[in-house]
Design a protein around this motif. Structure first.
Motif, short mmCIF file in Angstrom:
data_model
loop_
_atom_site.label_atom_id
_atom_site.label_comp_id
_atom_site.label_asym_id
_atom_site.label_seq_id
_atom_site.Cartn_x
_atom_site.Cartn_y
_atom_site.Cartn_z
N PRO A 93 0.81 -1.23 0.00
CA PRO A 93 0.00 0.00 0.00
C PRO A 93 0.84 1.28 0.00
CG PRO A 93 -0.92 -1.59 1.53
CD PRO A 93 0.39 -2.14 1.10
N TYR A 94 1.95 1.27 0.74
CA TYR A 94 2.82 2.45 0.78
C TYR A 94 3.48 2.69 -0.58
CZ TYR A 94 2.48 2.28 5.89
OH TYR A 94 2.02 2.29 7.19
N ILE A 95 4.00 1.61 -1.16
CA ILE A 95 4.69 1.74 -2.44
C ILE A 95 3.73 2.17 -3.55
CG2 ILE A 95 5.99 0.49 -4.21
CD1 ILE A 95 7.19 -1.22 -1.97
N ILE A 96 2.51 1.61 -3.51
CA ILE A 96 1.50 2.00 -4.51
C ILE A 96 1.20 3.49 -4.41
CG2 ILE A 96 -0.95 1.75 -5.11
CD1 ILE A 96 -0.63 -1.25 -4.32
N GLY A 97 1.06 3.97 -3.18
CA GLY A 97 0.79 5.40 -2.98
C GLY A 97 1.91 6.29 -3.49
N ASP A 119 -5.44 1.29 4.69
CA ASP A 119 -6.07 1.97 3.56
C ASP A 119 -7.56 2.10 3.84
OD1 ASP A 119 -7.14 2.81 1.16
OD2 ASP A 119 -5.92 1.48 -0.07
N PHE A 120 -8.01 3.32 4.16
CA PHE A 120 -9.41 3.54 4.53
C PHE A 120 -10.35 3.39 3.33
CE2 PHE A 120 -7.59 4.75 8.39
CZ PHE A 120 -8.58 4.98 9.34
N SER A 121 -9.81 3.40 2.13
CA SER A 121 -10.69 3.18 0.96
C SER A 121 -11.06 1.71 0.85
CB SER A 121 -9.99 3.64 -0.32
OG SER A 121 -8.89 2.81 -0.63
N LYS A 122 -10.24 0.82 1.43
CA LYS A 122 -10.53 -0.61 1.40
C LYS A 122 -11.13 -1.08 2.72
CE LYS A 122 -6.88 -1.61 -1.94
NZ LYS A 122 -5.58 -2.28 -2.18
N PHE A 123 -10.57 -0.60 3.82
CA PHE A 123 -11.09 -0.97 5.14
C PHE A 123 -12.10 0.08 5.58
CE2 PHE A 123 -7.51 -3.70 4.86
CZ PHE A 123 -7.74 -4.76 5.71
#
Length: 348
Positions: free
Chosen positions: A23-27, A199-203
């Motif tokens: 998630p960090y790398i994607i961001g 990731d609040f968009s997923k959780f």
């Protein structure tokens, strides 16, 4: 775009890789070009390889998976370090890497070497006091002269990583204070505190249409109170104490069940439940891909995580804590790392 090499001794196909690394790398991949070298366990790599490849492809991340060597102790790690050195040298023949981000100590042994030889900037993402974690977790017995030597070696290297890095990442403010106490020559601004998050968009409970299907799949009635543990149990999580807590909870909520969303073998959990006279019919177990976890968490009334208190755990920042809260699920936990500070900031 600047080219960043991210080194991790954990696998991207591991649950940890999917929750804490990708998630960090994607961001960041929107502004930087990432190359990731990771060490993958055979079974998880076979199961999740295509899934991780798709994620990396969609986000323009170049993934270079290496095979993780488990045995024999120490020698297997030395072999993996050799493989990592070879892989980086091969990459540097075609790519101009401007920064090497090293997750924890094993990869930092290699990353620091390339800083000194090639003048590539080096980020020491220390996570925690790794050598002390090995001792506190009873993995390294300091009465054994071999492990004592290995411990002393890594504590010496820790100082070198801290002093020679261009930046240091700590998971907690407590750990940052301890680093500064033990290393007074380090400038405070060099240390950045980045706790594990989610990731609040997923959780998000807003993404859940219905949890009835999951309850049905796990044979949990709509009326049942669900206590949930999420993640690996490993060295640090106090399974006996969590089962004991559930036993008391069950007295108040006779329809309660204890759900483990975990890669650990079901038998391991059942054996501890038996020890506490908890009926195995009250235990549920499932292990799902990281993107499926929110759906399973949605049936929870309460989350739980009891962690073994120790010196090294001042640096602990459990991702599951953030994942529970993101799903609006209250969590019962003990005071580890900065958790007391975080809970005091939560309204209500």
């Amino acid at each position: 775009m600047k080219k960043i090499l991210y080194l991790t001794y954990d696998g991207l196909t591991d649950p940890l890789g999917q929750s804490q690394i990708l998630p960090y790398i994607i961001g960041l991949s929107q502004n930087y070009s990432f190359f990731v070298i990771s060490f993958e366990k055979k079974q998880r790599f076979q199961a999740n390889k295509e899934y991780i490849e798709d994620i990396c492809r969609q986000n323009n991340i170049t993934w270079i998976p290496l095979s993780y060597t488990k045995k024999p102790p120490i020698l297997s790690t030395l072999f993996d370090i050799l493989k990592l050195n070879i892989a980086i040298k091969k990459l540097l023949k075609t790519e101009k890497i401007e920064l090497i981000h090293c997750r924890s100590y094993i990869t930092s042994l290699v990353g620091l070497g390339f800083k000194k030889k090639r003048n590539i900037r080096f980020v020491f993402d220390m996570r925690g006091f790794w050598a002390d974690e090995r001792v506190d977790g009873n993995i390294w017995n300091l009465k054994n002269p071999i492990y004592k030597s290995v411990y002393n070696y890594f504590k010496k290297k820790e100082k070198s990583f801290l002093s020679n890095s261009d930046s240091i990442i700590s998971l907690t403010e407590k750990a940052k204070s301890e680093i500064l106490n033990l290393n007074p020559t380090i400038i405070e601004e060099k240390i950045v505190v980045i706790p594990c998050s989610t990731d609040f968009s997923k959780f998000s409970p807003e993404n859940i249409v219905s949890s009835s299907e999951i309850r049905k799949k796990l044979n949990i009635s709509e009326q049942s109170f669900v206590l949930t543990y999420l993640g690996s149990l490993g060295t640090w999580y106090l399974l006996d104490e969590m089962i004991s807590f559930f036993k008391q909870l069950h007295k108040k909520y006779p329809d309660a069940v204890f759900l483990f969303i975990s890669p650990e073998p079901f038998e391991q959990i059942i054996n501890i439940a038996k020890k506490h006279n908890v009926d195995k019919k009250l235990i549920r177990h499932s292990f799902v891909r990281h993107d499926e976890i929110p759906q399973y968490l949605s049936i929870s009334n309460l989350g739980i995580m009891f962690i073994k208190p120790s010196y090294s755990k001042m640096s602990s920042s459990p991702t599951k804590f953030a994942e529970f809260l993101a799903m609006n699920i209250p969590v019962i936990c003990n005071d580890i790392g900065d958790l007391a500070k975080h809970t005091n900031q939560i309204p209500g």
